[in-house]
Design a protein around this motif. Structure first.
Motif, short mmCIF file in Angstrom:
data_model
loop_
_atom_site.label_atom_id
_atom_site.label_comp_id
_atom_site.label_asym_id
_atom_site.label_seq_id
_atom_site.Cartn_x
_atom_site.Cartn_y
_atom_site.Cartn_z
N LYS A 144 -1.66 -12.82 5.22
CA LYS A 144 -1.97 -13.58 6.44
C LYS A 144 -3.31 -13.16 7.05
CE LYS A 144 2.69 -14.75 7.77
NZ LYS A 144 3.62 -13.63 7.43
N ASN A 145 -3.70 -11.94 6.77
CA ASN A 145 -4.91 -11.42 7.40
C ASN A 145 -5.86 -10.96 6.31
OD1 ASN A 145 -6.80 -10.08 8.93
ND2 ASN A 145 -5.50 -8.34 9.42
N ARG A 146 -6.74 -11.88 5.91
CA ARG A 146 -7.61 -11.56 4.78
C ARG A 146 -9.01 -11.21 5.27
NH1 ARG A 146 -6.64 -12.08 -0.46
NH2 ARG A 146 -4.53 -12.65 -1.03
N LYS A 147 -9.21 -9.94 5.50
CA LYS A 147 -10.53 -9.49 5.94
C LYS A 147 -11.42 -9.24 4.73
CE LYS A 147 -9.53 -7.57 10.39
NZ LYS A 147 -9.04 -6.36 11.04
N LEU A 148 -10.77 -8.96 3.64
CA LEU A 148 -11.52 -8.70 2.41
C LEU A 148 -11.32 -9.92 1.51
CD1 LEU A 148 -11.01 -5.36 0.44
CD2 LEU A 148 -11.79 -7.47 -0.57
N THR A 149 -12.35 -10.75 1.43
CA THR A 149 -12.19 -12.01 0.69
C THR A 149 -12.92 -11.98 -0.65
OG1 THR A 149 -14.11 -12.94 1.80
CG2 THR A 149 -11.96 -13.41 2.79
N ASN A 150 -13.95 -11.14 -0.76
CA ASN A 150 -14.77 -11.12 -1.97
C ASN A 150 -14.99 -9.68 -2.44
OD1 ASN A 150 -15.38 -13.61 -0.43
ND2 ASN A 150 -16.85 -13.99 -2.05
N VAL A 151 -15.08 -9.53 -3.74
CA VAL A 151 -15.45 -8.22 -4.29
C VAL A 151 -16.65 -8.42 -5.20
CG1 VAL A 151 -14.76 -6.27 -5.74
CG2 VAL A 151 -13.10 -7.27 -4.18
N VAL A 152 -17.67 -7.61 -5.02
CA VAL A 152 -18.83 -7.67 -5.92
C VAL A 152 -19.01 -6.29 -6.56
CG1 VAL A 152 -20.02 -9.55 -4.71
CG2 VAL A 152 -20.45 -7.21 -4.00
N LEU A 192 1.18 8.79 -9.31
CA LEU A 192 0.59 7.71 -8.53
C LEU A 192 -0.41 8.37 -7.60
CD1 LEU A 192 0.32 4.84 -7.69
CD2 LEU A 192 2.39 5.00 -6.34
N GLU A 193 -1.68 8.26 -7.98
CA GLU A 193 -2.71 8.92 -7.19
C GLU A 193 -3.74 7.92 -6.74
OE1 GLU A 193 -4.33 12.49 -9.10
OE2 GLU A 193 -2.35 12.71 -10.02
N VAL A 194 -4.02 7.94 -5.44
CA VAL A 194 -5.04 7.04 -4.89
C VAL A 194 -6.21 7.91 -4.40
CG1 VAL A 194 -3.36 5.27 -4.21
CG2 VAL A 194 -3.99 7.06 -2.59
N PRO A 195 -7.42 7.32 -4.31
CA PRO A 195 -8.53 8.15 -3.82
C PRO A 195 -8.32 8.49 -2.35
CG PRO A 195 -9.31 6.02 -4.70
CD PRO A 195 -7.83 5.94 -4.64
N HIS A 196 -8.96 9.55 -1.90
CA HIS A 196 -8.94 9.81 -0.46
C HIS A 196 -10.35 9.62 0.09
CE1 HIS A 196 -9.97 13.83 -2.00
NE2 HIS A 196 -10.71 13.91 -0.90
N TYR A 202 0.83 -1.23 0.00
CA TYR A 202 0.00 0.00 0.00
C TYR A 202 0.85 1.26 0.00
CZ TYR A 202 -3.22 -3.66 1.28
OH TYR A 202 -3.92 -4.83 1.28
N GLU A 203 1.94 1.23 -0.73
CA GLU A 203 2.82 2.40 -0.79
C GLU A 203 2.34 3.34 -1.89
OE1 GLU A 203 5.61 3.49 1.20
OE2 GLU A 203 4.74 5.11 0.03
N VAL A 228 -10.93 -0.78 -3.87
CA VAL A 228 -10.42 -2.01 -3.25
C VAL A 228 -9.14 -1.66 -2.47
CG1 VAL A 228 -9.75 -4.42 -3.65
CG2 VAL A 228 -11.35 -3.30 -5.24
N TRP A 229 -8.33 -0.82 -3.08
CA TRP A 229 -7.05 -0.42 -2.46
C TRP A 229 -7.28 0.25 -1.11
CZ3 TRP A 229 -4.19 3.74 -0.75
CH2 TRP A 229 -2.80 3.58 -0.71
N ILE A 230 -8.19 1.22 -1.08
CA ILE A 230 -8.47 1.95 0.17
C ILE A 230 -9.04 0.99 1.22
CG2 ILE A 230 -10.11 3.60 1.22
CD1 ILE A 230 -8.02 5.21 -0.09
N ALA A 231 -10.00 0.17 0.82
CA ALA A 231 -10.64 -0.74 1.79
C ALA A 231 -9.61 -1.72 2.33
CB ALA A 231 -11.80 -1.48 1.12
N ALA A 232 -8.82 -2.32 1.43
CA ALA A 232 -7.83 -3.31 1.86
C ALA A 232 -6.82 -2.67 2.81
CB ALA A 232 -7.13 -3.91 0.64
N LYS A 233 -6.40 -1.47 2.48
CA LYS A 233 -5.41 -0.78 3.32
C LYS A 233 -6.02 -0.49 4.70
CE LYS A 233 -2.27 3.05 3.54
NZ LYS A 233 -2.05 4.45 3.29
N ARG A 234 -7.24 0.03 4.70
CA ARG A 234 -7.85 0.39 5.99
C ARG A 234 -8.19 -0.83 6.83
NH1 ARG A 234 -9.46 6.16 5.50
NH2 ARG A 234 -10.79 6.15 7.33
N LEU A 235 -8.47 -1.94 6.17
CA LEU A 235 -8.81 -3.15 6.92
C LEU A 235 -7.55 -3.90 7.36
CD1 LEU A 235 -11.70 -4.40 4.60
CD2 LEU A 235 -11.99 -3.55 6.94
#
Ligand code: SAH
Ligand code: SF4
Length: 362
Positions: free
Chosen positions: A153-161, A65-69, A41-42, A141-148
């Motif tokens: 090893k720690n997969r809180k986000l397993t599915n995307v719809v 390199l721009e990510v949403p805020h 998540y750099e 997905v990037w923001i959610a995965a980073k925040r979670l």
């Protein structure tokens, strides 16, 4: 000027490889970069110290390199999280995370608004505003995965719809690279059956999707006769049920264990009677599928009502008697307006929106 530069977020592996090749760099640079972005998540390119300073400078000449805020985060009493995100000046993007016992599903948007005008949908009611870019789609997905705190090893986000705002297949060219990044091991490494594209039935793109990438398909059916479906889903006038179901059959053909998920929003007195259920199972005979019943979620300005619990149970029983696995979707996050069909898009700049609409018209 930054608008003219390519955003590296949103380029799939092949596109990155091409980009590095163009400046005389090896292919492996692409996966090296993807690891930094999607595994660590750099988001500051200056911290990619495995790229020399001169290489970083060279890349930054034509790319950013721009990510949403995150504009806001609302957490429901049931644990559902709704984020409003924004990229540059664009309208806010809505994303919902739904934690369950054995999985965590992220429901992402593909457009701001939607032009398809289904009569039971809050997104449809506000009309089409614009397509999301690939960076905005994968950025959710990037923001959610980073925040979670997502890691291997720690997969809180397993599915995307792709069931948030918009019709993903109406924005196909931008959705496709985002799907590829979700599936790529150097991206989010999600399994094909855990990435689901939901469509109201844009038949030609169902075929195209099947050729281009391996994902799961959910189809919003909501009625088993053309007469009723055309009334509540105008797209049915273009691609009728027969054409749509043929595309669904072709989609799962030759795929072991693959099933189409048919979504069916239950609206009181409109499509929730036993005869509707019987017509539905008759039409779905011979298609490997499951049915997901969605009790209608009301929203301001719409007069439809949610089906009564008895009607939902009876409908489900009829479907299950014909041996189609049929689940009823639990209402999640309705206290934060995050439930299915409630994503109405909180525009942060309504003037811009009306300007854009005027521009489109003129
Ligand atoms: N455009 C795509 C994906 C977004 S809609 C599609 O139509 O499939 C995601 C799901 O929510 C669809 O099945 C849609 O029919 C359903 N939906 C829309 N409005 C709803 C509402 N008010 N209550 C319950 N489900 C709704
Ligand atoms: Fe668009 Fe899907 Fe809503 Fe229909 S249900 S208006 S296709 S977002």
């Amino acid at each position: 000027m930054s608008e003219e530069k390519i955003n590296l977020l949103g380029l799939d592996r092949v596109a990155l490889e091409k980009l590095f090749a163009k400046i005389g760099e090896q292919k492996y640079r692409a996966t090296q970069f993807m690891k930094g972005l999607y595994h660590h998540y750099e988001s500051d390119f200056d911290n990619y110290t495995n790229f020399s300073k001169s290489l970083r400078n060279k890349i930054q000449l034509f790319s950013t390199l721009e990510v949403p805020h995150v504009v806001s985060e609302k957490i429901s009493k049931d644990g559902t999280i709704k984020w409003l995100m924004q990229m540059n000046e664009g309208n806010a993007i809505e994303t919902v995370y739904i934690p369950e016992k054995n999985r965590g599903t992220l429901c992402i948007s593909s457009q701001v608004g939607c032009s398809l005008n289904c009569t039971f949908c809050a997104t449809g009611a506000q009309g089409f505003n614009r397509h999301l870019t690939t960076a905005e789609i994968i950025g959710q997905v990037w923001i959610a995965a980073k925040r979670l705190g997502q890691s291997t090893k720690n997969r809180k986000l397993t599915n995307v719809v792709l069931m948030g705002m918009g019709e993903p297949l109406a924005n196909y060219s931008r959705v496709l690279p985002a799907l590829r990044i979700m599936l790529d091991d150097f991206g989010f490494g999600l399994a094909s059956r855990r990435v689901t594209v939901s469509t109201s039935g844009m038949v030609p793109y169902i075929y195209k999707l099947n050729e281009d990438v391996e994902v799961s398909l959910a189809v919003s059916l909501h009625a088993a006769t053309d007469e009723l479906r055309s009334e509540i889903m105008p797209i049915n006038k273009k691609y009728n049920i027969e054409t749509l179901l043929k595309a669904c059959k072709d989609f799962v053909k030759d795929k072991r264990k693959a099933k189409i998920t048919f979504e069916y929003t239950l609206i009181r007195g409109v499509n929730d009677k036993p005869e509707h259920a019987r017509a539905l199972v008759k039409r779905l005979k011979n298609i490997p599928c499951k049915i997901n019943l969605i009790p209608f979620n009301p929203f301001p300005g719409n007069s439809f009502k949610r089906s009564l619990p008895e009607a939902i149970e009876l409908f489900q029983n009829i479907c299950e008697k014909s041996r189609i696995v049929t689940t009823v979707r639990k209402v999640r996050g309705d206290d934060i307006d995050a439930a299915c069909g409630q994503l109405a898009g909180e525009f942060h700049d309504r003037t811009r929106r009306s300007n854009q609409i005027q521009l489109k018209v003129s």
